[in-house]
Design a protein around this motif. Structure first.
Motif, PDB file in Angstrom:
ATOM      1  N   PHE A  33      81.130  37.927  47.636  1.00 14.47           N
ATOM      2  CA  PHE A  33      80.949  38.509  46.096  1.00 14.47           C
ATOM      3  C   PHE A  33      79.211  38.367  46.294  1.00 14.47           C
ATOM      4  O   PHE A  33      78.261  39.292  45.948  1.00 14.47           O
ATOM      5  N   LEU A  34      79.317  36.819  46.110  1.00 14.01           N
ATOM      6  CA  LEU A  34      77.442  36.578  46.350  1.00 14.01           C
ATOM      7  C   LEU A  34      76.764  37.347  47.324  1.00 14.01           C
ATOM      8  O   LEU A  34      75.804  37.747  47.044  1.00 14.01           O
ATOM      9  N   GLY A  35      77.337  38.006  48.999  1.00 12.57           N
ATOM     10  CA  GLY A  35      76.397  37.839  49.407  1.00 12.57           C
ATOM     11  C   GLY A  35      76.282  39.914  49.493  1.00 12.57           C
ATOM     12  O   GLY A  35      75.643  40.359  49.802  1.00 12.57           O
ATOM     13  N   ILE A  36      77.422  40.449  48.889  1.00  7.79           N
ATOM     14  CA  ILE A  36      77.379  41.701  48.009  1.00  7.79           C
ATOM     15  C   ILE A  36      76.520  41.900  47.363  1.00  7.79           C
ATOM     16  O   ILE A  36      75.216  42.792  47.053  1.00  7.79           O
ATOM     17  N   LEU A  37      76.104  40.615  46.262  1.00  8.81           N
ATOM     18  CA  LEU A  37      75.230  41.064  45.488  1.00  8.81           C
ATOM     19  C   LEU A  37      73.371  40.669  45.941  1.00  8.81           C
ATOM     20  O   LEU A  37      72.401  41.372  45.886  1.00  8.81           O
ATOM     21  N   ILE A  38      73.417  39.884  47.306  1.00  9.75           N
ATOM     22  CA  ILE A  38      72.193  40.050  47.841  1.00  9.75           C
ATOM     23  C   ILE A  38      72.074  41.000  48.447  1.00  9.75           C
ATOM     24  O   ILE A  38      71.069  41.919  48.753  1.00  9.75           O
ATOM     25  N   SER A  39      72.912  41.849  49.138  1.00  3.88           N
ATOM     26  CA  SER A  39      72.710  43.109  49.963  1.00  3.88           C
ATOM     27  C   SER A  39      72.358  44.061  48.880  1.00  3.88           C
ATOM     28  O   SER A  39      71.936  44.563  49.503  1.00  3.88           O
ATOM     29  N   THR A  40      72.622  44.362  47.682  1.00  2.00           N
ATOM     30  CA  THR A  40      72.666  45.512  46.590  1.00  2.00           C
ATOM     31  C   THR A  40      70.964  45.173  46.372  1.00  2.00           C
ATOM     32  O   THR A  40      70.282  45.854  46.078  1.00  2.00           O
ATOM     33  N   MET A  41      70.576  43.586  45.852  1.00  2.00           N
ATOM     34  CA  MET A  41      69.169  43.638  45.723  1.00  2.00           C
ATOM     35  C   MET A  41      68.345  43.524  46.601  1.00  2.00           C
ATOM     36  O   MET A  41      67.208  44.472  46.705  1.00  2.00           O
ATOM     37  N   VAL A  42      68.650  43.569  48.137  1.00  5.27           N
ATOM     38  CA  VAL A  42      68.315  44.104  48.982  1.00  5.27           C
ATOM     39  C   VAL A  42      67.975  45.163  49.183  1.00  5.27           C
ATOM     40  O   VAL A  42      66.481  46.050  49.126  1.00  5.27           O
ATOM     41  N   CYS A  43      69.379  46.100  48.982  1.00  2.21           N
ATOM     42  CA  CYS A  43      69.048  47.986  48.531  1.00  2.21           C
ATOM     43  C   CYS A  43      67.822  48.196  47.501  1.00  2.21           C
ATOM     44  O   CYS A  43      67.214  49.326  47.631  1.00  2.21           O
ATOM     45  N   ILE A  44      68.390  47.452  46.407  1.00  2.00           N
ATOM     46  CA  ILE A  44      67.626  47.963  45.332  1.00  2.00           C
ATOM     47  C   ILE A  44      65.429  48.359  45.786  1.00  2.00           C
ATOM     48  O   ILE A  44      65.061  49.702  45.495  1.00  2.00           O
ATOM     49  N   VAL A  45      65.689  46.679  46.115  1.00  2.00           N
ATOM     50  CA  VAL A  45      63.887  46.963  46.753  1.00  2.00           C
ATOM     51  C   VAL A  45      63.612  47.977  47.850  1.00  2.00           C
ATOM     52  O   VAL A  45      62.002  48.743  47.515  1.00  2.00           O
ATOM     53  N   LEU A  46      64.346  48.194  48.726  1.00  2.00           N
ATOM     54  CA  LEU A  46      64.095  49.549  49.640  1.00  2.00           C
ATOM     55  C   LEU A  46      63.762  51.182  49.222  1.00  2.00           C
ATOM     56  O   LEU A  46      62.871  51.004  49.016  1.00  2.00           O
ATOM     57  N   ALA A  47      65.219  50.671  47.693  1.00  2.71           N
ATOM     58  CA  ALA A  47      65.337  52.437  47.150  1.00  2.71           C
ATOM     59  C   ALA A  47      63.762  52.176  46.524  1.00  2.71           C
ATOM     60  O   ALA A  47      63.340  53.208  46.344  1.00  2.71           O
ATOM     61  N   ILE A  48      62.849  51.519  45.558  1.00  4.60           N
ATOM     62  CA  ILE A  48      61.899  51.222  44.971  1.00  4.60           C
ATOM     63  C   ILE A  48      61.052  51.523  45.519  1.00  4.60           C
ATOM     64  O   ILE A  48      59.834  52.210  45.426  1.00  4.60           O
TER      65      ILE A  48
END
Length: 131
Positions: A38-53
């Motif tokens: 789940f920590l890996g999922i959180l990191i992936s999600t944060m990277v996706c947020i940055v890319l979406a921004i």
């Protein structure tokens, strides 16, 4: 979601939910493997947020399936169990999902490959902490 900007708020909501799961449900002392998954999922999600921004639309479908595939590979190594059929199915699903996203014209090749790596790499890095 058609544009990358439309993904920001749902991804933030997803990140908050994953953070709550990590904080209140999972503990590293009880479920070490699941905690780091789940920590890996959180990191992936944060990277996706940055890319979406920055207005890049990485494939969240590819992110999810590649992260899960890497987790199954790590579990197979960690517990010395033979789940080759499951791992083969995961690779088949990666291909099916990539093909369907291309067929629906939801993504291009670059967005699929970036999504694949965003899901795969955090799980690969976090293996060092629990394997």
């Amino acid at each position: 979601m058609e544009t990358a900007r439309e993904r920001v708020y749902p991804l933030i909501a997803n990140g908050v939910i994953i953070l709550m799961i990590l904080k209140h449900i999972l503990s590293p002392s009880q479920d070490l493997e699941l905690y780091f998954f789940f920590l890996g999922i959180l990191i992936s999600t944060m990277v996706c947020i940055v890319l979406a921004i920055v207005n890049f639309k990485a494939s969240i479908h590819m992110l999810a399936i590649s992260g899960l595939c890497m987790f199954f590979i790590a579990l197979s190594i960690h517990y010395s169990i033979n789940i080759n059929a499951t791992i083969a199915l995961m690779f088949l699903l990666i291909g099916v999902i990539a093909t369907s996203r291309l067929h629906e014209k939801a993504h291009n090749y670059i967005e699929l490959i970036i999504g694949l790596f965003i899901g795969f790499i955090p799980q690969l890095i976090l293996i060092n902490y629990w394997l």
